[in-house]
Scaffold this motif. Structure first.
Motif, PDB file in Angstrom:
ATOM      1  N   ARG A 145      63.436 -31.247 -31.426  1.00 14.80           N
ATOM      2  CA  ARG A 145      63.286 -29.816 -31.716  1.00 14.80           C
ATOM      3  C   ARG A 145      62.588 -29.724 -33.070  1.00 14.80           C
ATOM      4  NH1 ARG A 145      67.988 -30.969 -29.515  1.00 14.80           N
ATOM      5  NH2 ARG A 145      69.077 -31.139 -31.530  1.00 14.80           N
ATOM      6  N   LEU A 146      61.352 -29.260 -33.049  1.00 15.10           N
ATOM      7  CA  LEU A 146      60.433 -29.449 -34.159  1.00 15.10           C
ATOM      8  C   LEU A 146      60.371 -28.255 -35.106  1.00 15.10           C
ATOM      9  CD1 LEU A 146      57.465 -31.015 -32.167  1.00 15.10           C
ATOM     10  CD2 LEU A 146      59.399 -32.190 -33.251  1.00 15.10           C
ATOM     11  N   VAL A 147      60.080 -28.585 -36.365  1.00  9.81           N
ATOM     12  CA  VAL A 147      59.766 -27.610 -37.408  1.00  9.81           C
ATOM     13  C   VAL A 147      58.533 -28.133 -38.131  1.00  9.81           C
ATOM     14  CG1 VAL A 147      60.528 -26.609 -39.593  1.00  9.81           C
ATOM     15  CG2 VAL A 147      62.157 -26.870 -37.732  1.00  9.81           C
ATOM     16  N   GLU A 148      57.626 -27.247 -38.515  1.00 12.12           N
ATOM     17  CA  GLU A 148      56.465 -27.698 -39.274  1.00 12.12           C
ATOM     18  C   GLU A 148      56.459 -27.081 -40.671  1.00 12.12           C
ATOM     19  OE1 GLU A 148      52.676 -26.534 -37.749  1.00 12.12           O
ATOM     20  OE2 GLU A 148      53.177 -24.408 -37.664  1.00 12.12           O
ATOM     21  N   VAL A 149      55.910 -27.834 -41.622  1.00 15.07           N
ATOM     22  CA  VAL A 149      55.619 -27.279 -42.942  1.00 15.07           C
ATOM     23  C   VAL A 149      54.329 -26.480 -42.787  1.00 15.07           C
ATOM     24  CG1 VAL A 149      55.118 -27.768 -45.355  1.00 15.07           C
ATOM     25  CG2 VAL A 149      56.730 -29.221 -44.097  1.00 15.07           C
ATOM     26  N   GLU A 150      54.474 -25.172 -42.700  1.00 16.00           N
ATOM     27  CA  GLU A 150      53.339 -24.308 -42.395  1.00 16.00           C
ATOM     28  C   GLU A 150      52.453 -24.057 -43.611  1.00 16.00           C
ATOM     29  OE1 GLU A 150      52.838 -20.157 -39.937  1.00 16.00           O
ATOM     30  OE2 GLU A 150      54.384 -20.260 -41.485  1.00 16.00           O
ATOM     31  N   ARG A 151      53.070 -23.801 -44.750  1.00 16.80           N
ATOM     32  CA  ARG A 151      52.325 -23.579 -45.991  1.00 16.80           C
ATOM     33  C   ARG A 151      53.091 -24.213 -47.131  1.00 16.80           C
ATOM     34  NH1 ARG A 151      49.431 -18.684 -45.352  1.00 16.80           N
ATOM     35  NH2 ARG A 151      48.500 -18.982 -47.403  1.00 16.80           N
ATOM     36  N   LEU A 152      52.361 -24.720 -48.123  1.00 17.24           N
ATOM     37  CA  LEU A 152      52.973 -25.348 -49.276  1.00 17.24           C
ATOM     38  C   LEU A 152      52.047 -25.191 -50.461  1.00 17.24           C
ATOM     39  CD1 LEU A 152      54.756 -28.780 -49.399  1.00 17.24           C
ATOM     40  CD2 LEU A 152      52.839 -28.359 -50.923  1.00 17.24           C
ATOM     41  N   ALA A 153      52.588 -24.754 -51.591  1.00 19.68           N
ATOM     42  CA  ALA A 153      51.766 -24.593 -52.788  1.00 19.68           C
ATOM     43  C   ALA A 153      52.652 -24.672 -54.019  1.00 19.68           C
ATOM     44  CB  ALA A 153      51.028 -23.247 -52.764  1.00 19.68           C
ATOM     45  N   PHE A 154      52.118 -25.301 -55.082  1.00 24.11           N
ATOM     46  CA  PHE A 154      52.839 -25.418 -56.344  1.00 24.11           C
ATOM     47  C   PHE A 154      51.917 -25.023 -57.489  1.00 24.11           C
ATOM     48  CE2 PHE A 154      54.837 -28.521 -53.521  1.00 24.11           C
ATOM     49  CZ  PHE A 154      56.165 -28.144 -53.630  1.00 24.11           C
ATOM     50  N   ASP A 155      52.466 -24.259 -58.421  1.00 22.49           N
ATOM     51  CA  ASP A 155      51.717 -23.882 -59.613  1.00 22.49           C
ATOM     52  C   ASP A 155      51.301 -25.149 -60.359  1.00 22.49           C
ATOM     53  OD1 ASP A 155      51.563 -23.165 -62.642  1.00 22.49           O
ATOM     54  OD2 ASP A 155      51.425 -21.232 -61.607  1.00 22.49           O
ATOM     55  N   GLN A 156      50.086 -25.169 -60.854  1.00 21.19           N
ATOM     56  CA  GLN A 156      49.540 -26.376 -61.463  1.00 21.19           C
ATOM     57  C   GLN A 156      50.212 -26.751 -62.778  1.00 21.19           C
ATOM     58  OE1 GLN A 156      45.425 -25.654 -62.372  1.00 21.19           O
ATOM     59  NE2 GLN A 156      45.847 -23.770 -63.504  1.00 21.19           N
ATOM     60  N   HIS A 157      51.007 -25.841 -63.358  1.00 22.95           N
ATOM     61  CA  HIS A 157      51.628 -26.119 -64.644  1.00 22.95           C
ATOM     62  C   HIS A 157      52.924 -26.923 -64.520  1.00 22.95           C
ATOM     63  CE1 HIS A 157      49.086 -22.527 -65.534  1.00 22.95           C
ATOM     64  NE2 HIS A 157      48.787 -23.274 -66.590  1.00 22.95           N
ATOM     65  N   ILE A 158      53.422 -27.113 -63.296  1.00 27.38           N
ATOM     66  CA  ILE A 158      54.628 -27.893 -63.083  1.00 27.38           C
ATOM     67  C   ILE A 158      54.354 -28.950 -62.021  1.00 27.38           C
ATOM     68  CG2 ILE A 158      57.009 -27.837 -62.251  1.00 27.38           C
ATOM     69  CD1 ILE A 158      57.376 -25.179 -63.457  1.00 27.38           C
ATOM     70  N   ALA A 159      54.791 -30.182 -62.297  1.00 26.72           N
ATOM     71  CA  ALA A 159      54.570 -31.267 -61.340  1.00 26.72           C
ATOM     72  C   ALA A 159      55.308 -30.977 -60.035  1.00 26.72           C
ATOM     73  CB  ALA A 159      55.055 -32.588 -61.938  1.00 26.72           C
ATOM     74  N   PRO A 160      54.654 -31.098 -58.883  1.00 21.44           N
ATOM     75  CA  PRO A 160      55.294 -30.786 -57.599  1.00 21.44           C
ATOM     76  C   PRO A 160      56.569 -31.568 -57.342  1.00 21.44           C
ATOM     77  CG  PRO A 160      52.927 -31.050 -57.319  1.00 21.44           C
ATOM     78  CD  PRO A 160      53.241 -31.475 -58.724  1.00 21.44           C
ATOM     79  N   GLU A 161      56.634 -32.825 -57.816  1.00 30.19           N
ATOM     80  CA  GLU A 161      57.823 -33.622 -57.544  1.00 30.19           C
ATOM     81  C   GLU A 161      59.073 -33.057 -58.218  1.00 30.19           C
ATOM     82  OE1 GLU A 161      55.264 -35.875 -60.614  1.00 30.19           O
ATOM     83  OE2 GLU A 161      54.972 -34.833 -58.708  1.00 30.19           O
ATOM     84  N   GLN A 162      58.914 -32.204 -59.224  1.00 25.36           N
ATOM     85  CA  GLN A 162      60.069 -31.588 -59.870  1.00 25.36           C
ATOM     86  C   GLN A 162      60.635 -30.428 -59.059  1.00 25.36           C
ATOM     87  OE1 GLN A 162      57.904 -31.107 -63.802  1.00 25.36           O
ATOM     88  NE2 GLN A 162      59.855 -31.878 -64.560  1.00 25.36           N
ATOM     89  N   LEU A 163      59.833 -29.872 -58.161  1.00 19.51           N
ATOM     90  CA  LEU A 163      60.248 -28.696 -57.404  1.00 19.51           C
ATOM     91  C   LEU A 163      60.464 -28.975 -55.923  1.00 19.51           C
ATOM     92  CD1 LEU A 163      57.891 -25.942 -58.876  1.00 19.51           C
ATOM     93  CD2 LEU A 163      60.213 -26.535 -59.568  1.00 19.51           C
ATOM     94  N   ALA A 164      59.698 -29.887 -55.353  1.00 19.95           N
ATOM     95  CA  ALA A 164      59.689 -30.047 -53.897  1.00 19.95           C
ATOM     96  C   ALA A 164      61.046 -30.457 -53.349  1.00 19.95           C
ATOM     97  CB  ALA A 164      58.622 -31.067 -53.491  1.00 19.95           C
TER      98      ALA A 164
END
Length: 224
Positions: A137-156
């Motif tokens: 039973r599937l789910v997709e990551v449809e959209r993803l975006a992170f502000d450039q001032h913060i590293a994505p690994e800190q928020l994801a």
């Protein structure tokens, strides 16, 4: 270290009488909506700022997600109306709230499988159908975006953790995401995604995060 508010785990109503534009001036509405909690909200200290991590629970919060997506991904269509938790899409936010400016720092949109299919079917239909045939039973990551001032690994990671409850409510087994090959390391090392089968595309990869791994992430959040 993230701190969880146990009283914020119930999804909030889309509107209340306090946010009715016919009753209050725009400034009052804006202040009220800016202060409203996200569903499943967590407070996180990142780079000296306090961020609120959780699921969009009001139209104002969804608007912050829309603005960040339109800024960073102008080629994509805008988000539609805020869905109820039981419907096919959920939006996770990282909100930065300050006296002068309130804005989204990160957005992750998940969409669950439905009779119309997923966006990933356009390029990966055989792979998705093979998973469905095995009962996934599937789910997709449809959209993803992170502000450039913060590293994505800190928020994801905390954002994915906030989405875990909805994935469980949907009774989904796997989250799928497509990304450039150059981004695959981030998805795999930070979020636990794995490459799905043999793929020949030189530029993009289809990745999968199992419900089992997502449960581990959620357990990590509870212990924080």
């Amino acid at each position: 270290m993230a701190t969880v508010r146990p009283d914020s785990t119930a999804a909030k109503p889309l509107r209340s009488r306090l946010s009715n534009p016919d009753r209050h001036a725009p400034e009052q509405i804006y202040l009220f909506e800016a202060l409203r909690e996200l569903a499943f909200e967590t407070c996180l200290e990142v780079a000296g700022s306090t961020l609120r991590i959780g699921l969009a629970a009001s139209h104002w919060q969804l608007e912050q997600a829309r603005r960040l997506l339109e800024q960073l991904q102008p080629q994509h269509p805008p988000l539609d109306r805020l869905p109820a938790p039981e419907l096919e899409r959920v939006v996770a936010l990282a909100l930065h709230i300050s006296p002068r400016r309130q804005r989204a720092q990160g957005v992750i949109c998940l969409r669950r499988d439905n009779p119309a299919g997923l966006q990933l079917d356009l390029l990966h239909r055989p792979a998705l159908d093979a998973l469905r045939a095995r009962g996934a039973r599937l789910v997709e990551v449809e959209r993803l975006a992170f502000d450039q001032h913060i590293a994505p690994e800190q928020l994801a990671r905390p954002m994915i953790q906030a989405l875990a409850s909805t994935v469980a409510d949907w009774d989904s087994t796997d989250i799928l995401a497509e990304c450039p090959r150059s981004h695959a390391g981030f998805y795999c090392s930070q979020l636990g995604f794995k490459r799905l089968g043999k793929q020949t595309d030189a530029k993009r990869l289809l990745l999968c995060l199992s419900r089992k791994q997502l449960t581990r992430l959620q357990a990590t959040r509870s212990e924080s």
